[in-house]
Design a protein around this motif. Structure first.
Motif, PDB file in Angstrom:
ATOM      1  N   LYS A  84       0.847  -1.200   0.000  1.00 40.77           N
ATOM      2  CA  LYS A  84       0.000   0.000   0.000  1.00 40.77           C
ATOM      3  C   LYS A  84       0.883   1.252   0.000  1.00 40.77           C
ATOM      4  CE  LYS A  84      -3.928  -2.207   2.307  1.00 40.77           C
ATOM      5  NZ  LYS A  84      -4.950  -2.102   3.367  1.00 40.77           N
ATOM      6  N   PRO A  85       1.646   1.450  -1.064  1.00 41.51           N
ATOM      7  CA  PRO A  85       2.604   2.561  -1.077  1.00 41.51           C
ATOM      8  C   PRO A  85       1.941   3.929  -1.029  1.00 41.51           C
ATOM      9  CG  PRO A  85       2.450   1.537  -3.247  1.00 41.51           C
ATOM     10  CD  PRO A  85       1.716   0.648  -2.310  1.00 41.51           C
ATOM     11  N   VAL A  86       0.799   4.097  -1.700  1.00 48.22           N
ATOM     12  CA  VAL A  86       0.151   5.408  -1.723  1.00 48.22           C
ATOM     13  C   VAL A  86      -0.349   5.781  -0.334  1.00 48.22           C
ATOM     14  CG1 VAL A  86      -1.802   6.726  -2.635  1.00 48.22           C
ATOM     15  CG2 VAL A  86      -0.457   5.264  -4.158  1.00 48.22           C
ATOM     16  N   GLN A  87      -0.954   4.816   0.352  1.00 42.63           N
ATOM     17  CA  GLN A  87      -1.439   5.106   1.700  1.00 42.63           C
ATOM     18  C   GLN A  87      -0.284   5.365   2.664  1.00 42.63           C
ATOM     19  OE1 GLN A  87      -5.101   2.367   2.462  1.00 42.63           O
ATOM     20  NE2 GLN A  87      -4.169   1.702   0.527  1.00 42.63           N
ATOM     21  N   LYS A  88       0.864   4.739   2.408  1.00 42.19           N
ATOM     22  CA  LYS A  88       2.056   5.056   3.188  1.00 42.19           C
ATOM     23  C   LYS A  88       2.487   6.490   2.923  1.00 42.19           C
ATOM     24  CE  LYS A  88       5.581   4.157   5.848  1.00 42.19           C
ATOM     25  NZ  LYS A  88       5.424   3.882   7.298  1.00 42.19           N
ATOM     26  N   GLU A  89       2.428   6.908   1.654  1.00 40.43           N
ATOM     27  CA  GLU A  89       2.776   8.292   1.318  1.00 40.43           C
ATOM     28  C   GLU A  89       1.824   9.266   2.005  1.00 40.43           C
ATOM     29  OE1 GLU A  89       5.467   8.863  -0.058  1.00 40.43           O
ATOM     30  OE2 GLU A  89       5.958   7.215  -1.400  1.00 40.43           O
ATOM     31  N   MET A  90       0.538   8.913   2.087  1.00 37.18           N
ATOM     32  CA  MET A  90      -0.428   9.780   2.762  1.00 37.18           C
ATOM     33  C   MET A  90      -0.064   9.943   4.238  1.00 37.18           C
ATOM     34  SD  MET A  90      -3.911   8.328   0.989  1.00 37.18           S
ATOM     35  CE  MET A  90      -5.038   9.355   1.974  1.00 37.18           C
ATOM     36  N   ALA A  91       0.327   8.855   4.869  1.00 36.68           N
ATOM     37  CA  ALA A  91       0.729   8.929   6.278  1.00 36.68           C
ATOM     38  C   ALA A  91       1.975   9.797   6.441  1.00 36.68           C
ATOM     39  CB  ALA A  91       0.975   7.528   6.818  1.00 36.68           C
ATOM     40  N   MET A  92       2.929   9.661   5.505  1.00 38.67           N
ATOM     41  CA  MET A  92       4.142  10.466   5.589  1.00 38.67           C
ATOM     42  C   MET A  92       3.837  11.937   5.338  1.00 38.67           C
ATOM     43  SD  MET A  92       7.359   8.275   4.108  1.00 38.67           S
ATOM     44  CE  MET A  92       6.629   7.645   2.596  1.00 38.67           C
ATOM     45  N   ALA A  93       2.900  12.220   4.408  1.00 41.31           N
ATOM     46  CA  ALA A  93       2.531  13.611   4.142  1.00 41.31           C
ATOM     47  C   ALA A  93       1.880  14.238   5.362  1.00 41.31           C
ATOM     48  CB  ALA A  93       1.588  13.680   2.937  1.00 41.31           C
ATOM     49  N   THR A  94       1.079  13.456   6.075  1.00 44.05           N
ATOM     50  CA  THR A  94       0.474  13.961   7.308  1.00 44.05           C
ATOM     51  C   THR A  94       1.541  14.331   8.322  1.00 44.05           C
ATOM     52  OG1 THR A  94      -1.519  12.629   6.947  1.00 44.05           O
ATOM     53  CG2 THR A  94      -1.106  13.398   9.193  1.00 44.05           C
ATOM     54  N   GLU A  95       2.606  13.539   8.375  1.00 33.63           N
ATOM     55  CA  GLU A  95       3.680  13.776   9.340  1.00 33.63           C
ATOM     56  C   GLU A  95       4.653  14.853   8.881  1.00 33.63           C
ATOM     57  OE1 GLU A  95       7.544  11.398  11.268  1.00 33.63           O
ATOM     58  OE2 GLU A  95       6.017  10.300  10.129  1.00 33.63           O
ATOM     59  N   LEU A  96       5.025  14.826   7.578  1.00 35.70           N
ATOM     60  CA  LEU A  96       6.115  15.666   7.097  1.00 35.70           C
ATOM     61  C   LEU A  96       5.658  16.949   6.426  1.00 35.70           C
ATOM     62  CD1 LEU A  96       8.332  12.825   5.586  1.00 35.70           C
ATOM     63  CD2 LEU A  96       8.667  14.005   7.766  1.00 35.70           C
ATOM     64  N   GLY A  97       4.388  17.004   5.996  1.00 29.72           N
ATOM     65  CA  GLY A  97       3.890  18.219   5.373  1.00 29.72           C
ATOM     66  C   GLY A  97       3.618  18.060   3.885  1.00 29.72           C
ATOM     67  N   GLY A  98       3.314  19.187   3.250  1.00 29.48           N
ATOM     68  CA  GLY A  98       2.835  19.199   1.870  1.00 29.48           C
ATOM     69  C   GLY A  98       3.890  19.004   0.823  1.00 29.48           C
ATOM     70  N   ILE A  99       5.161  18.923   1.202  1.00 29.02           N
ATOM     71  CA  ILE A  99       6.238  18.564   0.271  1.00 29.02           C
ATOM     72  C   ILE A  99       7.332  17.862   1.073  1.00 29.02           C
ATOM     73  CG2 ILE A  99       7.272  20.874   0.480  1.00 29.02           C
ATOM     74  CD1 ILE A  99       8.385  20.485  -2.384  1.00 29.02           C
TER      75      ILE A  99
END
Length: 476
Positions: free
Chosen positions: A46-61
């Motif tokens: 589930k790479p996209v959902q992992k990216e969503m979790a990272m975006a929540t933590e790290l921000g919009g870029i």
């Protein structure tokens, strides 16, 4: 240095120089390893959902690296608006798309921007996917919908939403693109199975560790190569059958006929048979997976919201009160059904994002950060959950798209079809099909969800709901 001197110095710099002056190190996941990079926590399923979790933590870029491969992910609305500017940015074929290119080659979705066949095919196929062209496909869509309804009438027990919607959309593409009946509700379709496998392979091999794949993935690679040959052979055979009929008086008003007989309006050139094959394969992949996922997600949401199901049902009963097939002219009147589709695409766009590359070669700057490779990935599910959608951005609410509710800001950051010249050419086709299918199902059935089910989103290039089991029964 005095403040006024600083201002005078900055005033002499160009925009690009300023951008590089203020560039900072991109945020990235913690625990980065010296050689492997951000491999800790990598989720190949589930790479996209992992990216969503990272975006929540790290921000919009932010960026992540896997064995030297860098990915810059963008989901902040202002930054997305910047990379969507066609003057300075364009579509980019990154690793997943390059792997898909082995399937669709120079079809519309996987062609390079500079390829003449993309421009030629876009000019030829544009009219075939216009709103007006939908009239010619409506009857074939309705025929496929009726087969789904007949199957559900004769069945017993719950149905798997995605599997059923995949059969529907595959048959729709078969009829509308090739005038061919795959018979998905009556028999197994090995061709559809092969397409599903190649998409799964592309997704997994784009997000795993290459060294491990080369050792443990040989069997899957052999199966992938066999599937590709089978897909091409099947489509070539269907085209050859049509070519044999060209001298007869029988014509089929489908996409294949359009491509065979329509020249590029600018040059007069026709599409080659090889390119027509690639376009057909692209339709069968993109048109099937994406629309099937959208309808299945929508059915899941409606099964948990009987109030929304009742609103759709009332709308359909008012627009087509006699209970017969929904006419072409009635589909645009199904506004609430369309709002359900739009909101579904906001939360779970079937294509989870798109890649953009700066037109100026080399490194670029974005949001005060240096982007060394000059390209980024726009993470749509995160963008579509931006706070700009309101405090309940994670919840399903079709009213967001009702008249007077959808703001200009939200329209600007709503991109389920991609952006610019390379946005999905088939979006009118997909919307017409999805609205027709949902309205037909809502009018005919009561749908109940498994009360213990929690939405499980699986990824295979597209996003799809997994394990959505629905109990369906005819309305009294």
């Amino acid at each position: 240095m005095a403040i006024d001197q600083c201002l005078r110095t900055w005033g002499t710099l160009s925009g690009m120089e300023i951008a590089h002056t203020i560039s900072k190190t991109l945020p990235h996941p913690r625990y980065r390893l010296p050689f492997a990079g951000d491999i800790i926590g990598l989720d190949t399923a589930k790479p996209v959902q992992k990216e969503m979790a990272m975006a929540t933590e790290l921000g919009g870029i932010y960026e992540r690296k896997i064995f030297g491969h860098r990915l810059v992910v963008v989901s902040e609305p202002e930054l997305v608006a910047e990379v969507n500017d066609e003057k300075y940015w364009a579509k980019f074929l990154a690793l997943p798309h390059r792997k898909l290119r082995a399937i669709g080659e120079d079809g519309l979705f996987t062609a390079f921007n500079s390829e003449p066949n993309w421009h030629r095919a876009h000019a030829v196929l544009g009219p075939a996917f216009s709103k007006g062209a939908m009239r010619g496909y409506h009857e074939a869509m309705q025929e496929s919908v009726n087969e789904l309804l007949t199957s559900w009438d004769s069945g017993s027990g719950p149905v798997d939403a995605y599997d059923e919607c995949s059969k529907l959309t595959f048959d729709v593409i078969g009829r509308c693109a090739l005038s061919h009946d795959f018979g998905s509700f009556r028999q197994p379709v090995p061709f559809a199975d092969a397409i599903a496998r190649v998409l799964h392979y592309v997704n997994k091999s784009s997000n795993d560790v290459p060294i491990i794949r080369s050792v443990l993935g040989r069997r899957a690679t052999r199966q992938h190569d066999e599937d590709l040959q089978f897909i091409r052979h099947t489509v070539d055979s269907l085209i050859e059958q049509r070519m044999a009929q060209l001298d007869s008086s029988k014509t089929s008003p489908d996409l294949l006929e359009h491509m065979l007989n329509t020249p590029d309006p600018d040059t007069g050139d026709r599409l080659t048979l090889e390119n027509i094959r690639n376009q057909i394969i692209t339709f069968l992949i993109a048109g099937n997976e994406t629309t099937a996922s959208t309808i299945a997600f929508a059915l899941h949401f409606l099964s948990t919201r009987p109030d929304e199901m009742q609103r759709i049902r009332a709308e359909v009963d008012a627009v087509a009160p006699d209970g017969t097939d929904i006419e072409f002219e009635n589909v645009p009147k199904l506004r609430r059904t369309r709002h359900v589709v739009d909101e579904t695409l906001r939360l779970w766009p079937a294509a989870p994002g798109y890649f953009r590359k700066a037109r100026e070669r080399g490194a670029t700057s974005l949001g005060g950060y240096e982007v060394p490779e000059g390209w980024v990935f726009v993470l749509l599910p995160q963008l579509h959950r931006s706070p700009e959608w309101g405090p309940e951005a994670h919840t399903f609410d079709p009213d967001r798209f009702a008249t007077g509710q959808a703001s200009d800001t939200n329209r600007r950051i709503y991109k389920p079809w991609g952006t610019g010249l390379r946005a999905c050419i088939g979006r009118q086709f997909a919307l017409h099909e999805a609205v027709l299918a949902l309205a037909s199902i809502a009018r005919r059935y009561e749908i109940r969800a498994d009360p213990g089910y929690q939405l499980d989103v699986r990824e295979a290039v597209t996003m799809r709901p997994h394990g959505v089991r629905l109990s369906v029964s005819r309305r009294p």
